[in-house]
Scaffold this motif. Sequence first.
Motif, PDB file in Angstrom:
ATOM      1  N   ASN A   7       0.816  -1.212   0.000  1.00 15.61           N
ATOM      2  CA  ASN A   7       0.000   0.000   0.000  1.00 15.61           C
ATOM      3  C   ASN A   7       0.846   1.257   0.000  1.00 15.61           C
ATOM      4  N   TRP A  50       2.773   4.022  -2.266  1.00 16.88           N
ATOM      5  CA  TRP A  50       2.622   4.521  -3.629  1.00 16.88           C
ATOM      6  C   TRP A  50       3.619   5.633  -3.908  1.00 16.88           C
ATOM      7  N   ILE A  51       4.042   5.690  -5.145  1.00 19.62           N
ATOM      8  CA  ILE A  51       4.757   6.864  -5.650  1.00 19.62           C
ATOM      9  C   ILE A  51       3.916   7.353  -6.814  1.00 19.62           C
ATOM     10  N   GLY A  52       3.311   8.524  -6.615  1.00 22.70           N
ATOM     11  CA  GLY A  52       2.362   8.984  -7.633  1.00 22.70           C
ATOM     12  C   GLY A  52       1.187   8.036  -7.677  1.00 22.70           C
ATOM     13  N   ALA A  61       7.918  13.099  -8.495  1.00 24.30           N
ATOM     14  CA  ALA A  61       6.642  12.693  -7.913  1.00 24.30           C
ATOM     15  C   ALA A  61       6.819  12.320  -6.447  1.00 24.30           C
ATOM     16  N   VAL A 116      -0.402  10.970  -2.294  1.00 22.70           N
ATOM     17  CA  VAL A 116      -1.859  10.924  -2.411  1.00 22.70           C
ATOM     18  C   VAL A 116      -2.328   9.562  -1.898  1.00 22.70           C
ATOM     19  N   GLN A 138      -4.141   6.287  -1.671  1.00 22.33           N
ATOM     20  CA  GLN A 138      -4.768   5.443  -2.690  1.00 22.33           C
ATOM     21  C   GLN A 138      -5.631   4.361  -2.051  1.00 22.33           C
ATOM     22  N   ASN A 139      -5.598   4.299  -0.734  1.00 26.98           N
ATOM     23  CA  ASN A 139      -6.336   3.212  -0.081  1.00 26.98           C
ATOM     24  C   ASN A 139      -7.821   3.565   0.057  1.00 26.98           C
TER      25      ASN A 139
END
Lengths: 479, 216
Positions: free
Chosen positions: A276, A278-280, B17, B23, B25-26
């Motif tokens: 879970n 994220w990069i971007g 980025a 951001v 995402q979950n």
Amino acid sequence: MPSYDIFSGGPGSVMTWITVVLLTVVALYLTRAPSHGAIQSLCRVLHAALRMASVSVFRAESRLGERNREVLLAAGREASEHIIEREFERMQAAVNRDLAECPTLQRHAHEQLKRIEEDHAQSTDVPPTPPGWAHAVEAVAAIPSKGDPMVANILDKIREALVEAQDKAREEYRTATRNRHQHLKNMLPHWRKLGQSLAQMDKNVGSLLHRAKVIDRQMDEYENILQNSDRAARMLSSSSLVQFFVSVLVLTIAIGGAVINFHLIARPMAEMVGGNNWIGTFKISDIAALVIIMVEISMGLFLMESLRITRLFPVISALPDVMRVRMIWITFAILLCLASVEAGLAYLREILLQDELATSAVLRGDKGAVFTSGFMWITTAAQMGMGFILPFALVFVAIPLETFVHSLRTVLGIVGAGLLRALAVGLRMLGGVMSHMGSVLVDIYDMVIFLPLWLERRVKAHGLTGRDEPAAFSAREVL
Amino acid sequence: MKRLGLILAVLAPLGLAACDEPVAQNRGVYMLMDTSGTYTDELRKAQQIINAMLTRLDPGDSFAVARIDTGSFSEKDIVAKVTFDDRPSMANKEKRQFRDTVGQFVKMVKPARYTDITGGILQASEYLNEKNTGKKVIVIFSDLAEDLQKGYMRDISLPLDGFEVIALNVTKLRSDNMDPREYLNRLTDWQRKVESGGGRWRVINDLDRIEKLSLY
């Protein structure tokens, strides 16, 4: 919104429009000569500008073509030198290997010949002749005894001695003949060995001659390239295009392998770096899997460079041999580690998949659905095998990649030259159109003001011929 | 292949980025189960829905199941809650534990006298805002007939900006059969209430096609 009668003369009425059109026509008629001049001048300027642009683009295309040719010939020269160098290395190895054997072969041949000579000499020995006194003894033995028992006894003894001597002589003769035959028989393997030695020498010399022919052919090509001949340029260009398409095909296959590799390790990567993060908009686990594959490809490139199979990095090729061998082992060790990691990840993937299926079955309340079949180990083993082999398979991407990079330069040059040529032709055509466009625009201009022109013509005709009817004239003359 | 291509395409600006604010995402899902007398029998279905949702949730997602009773604006009404571990294997274990907890609750549940749906939604929005998940979904497994005890004040606007509210299995009451306008009005009222709070409203009554319950 106010409404107007179309004939009332207000804004938008027919009368207004007719007035505007008439005034415009009159204005156009009055400014006819300067307008024609302006149109013609504008078209001439555009024509000249487009022609100049076309010539410039043609020159640029020509320069690019020359540049491409230089690049192509330089690349061809380099490749040819490389091939000739390799051929000479092979030639040297063959000479060292084959010709070094020549003295040994010569010595062997000499020895064989000597033995054959000896055998031959021995085979020619004359067998021993029977003793010369045999005839005398035979004559004495033939003397009649005349009843004297003593003489008869002596003569019998002499006859027996004579027979014995003849038997002995015959036996010696047979022995000598047998020995001679034996010597001749002994010559046979020496002949054979000699024949084999000569065949080996012939083969070695033939191999050298073949390599010499290859070098001759390469040298011819090299000379062609050095002479900057069109034939060499055409051949290199064609060869470059073929190499480009073949390398693209092989790279596409390699990308397919990389994609499979990616899917094999992306899921278990989540277990290592978290699922879970994220990069971007991309999961770190996906990026980590991709990075591993990229590192493998990079290691493969370095390995190929160190082995001097590819020549993308001159620095690596120029390294001392000791350092280069070290680099080979280091890159191979890293690749082996990564391949082992991938095999482990592939195993983990299977475990995770089973766990996920079991959890889903439990959540669905489908307890009976979870079972482990006996052949599942085949899938696991296949995945692990692929995880281990694919990194090594990706090593060979370096070869088509090098070809792709080298041929891409030529292909881009050809495409660029083609585009420039097309642009130049287009500009030239547009320039031609512009040169005629002036006349067309002037004619259109005159068509708009045909009425005042016709009146002018009529007036002029009246002025010249009085009340006579004007002579018929063509539409072009009216305009 | 497409995903790999996309990753390759953005590999270069990844560094930039990474410097940006991450951001989320979950996903966060909060399910409200009506335990009022008229609806207790439907809880088995709710359990199946929960299990189906568990199969679709990923590591890092948050999931909570709460009951709707007399006063639902309380943490005590949360039956089970979890934020799944980043590692898929741990997340699977947590899913199984979650399922067992909900199963225990469904076996032991006692019907509530009143139905405080608004309080439950407020509690859900508070929980999901606190979790700060990328997507916030409130699932209401109820007939949507709110029945408040005297003294409970629920005439307030719902702060549901960025939320998706899904009403599941909105059963018809006996009175709805007599006058269907009651049922339709009930749905319309809740839709208006949710949308005026900034949320999106959906109703899914066909539980055989649970795939409609998209959490993405």
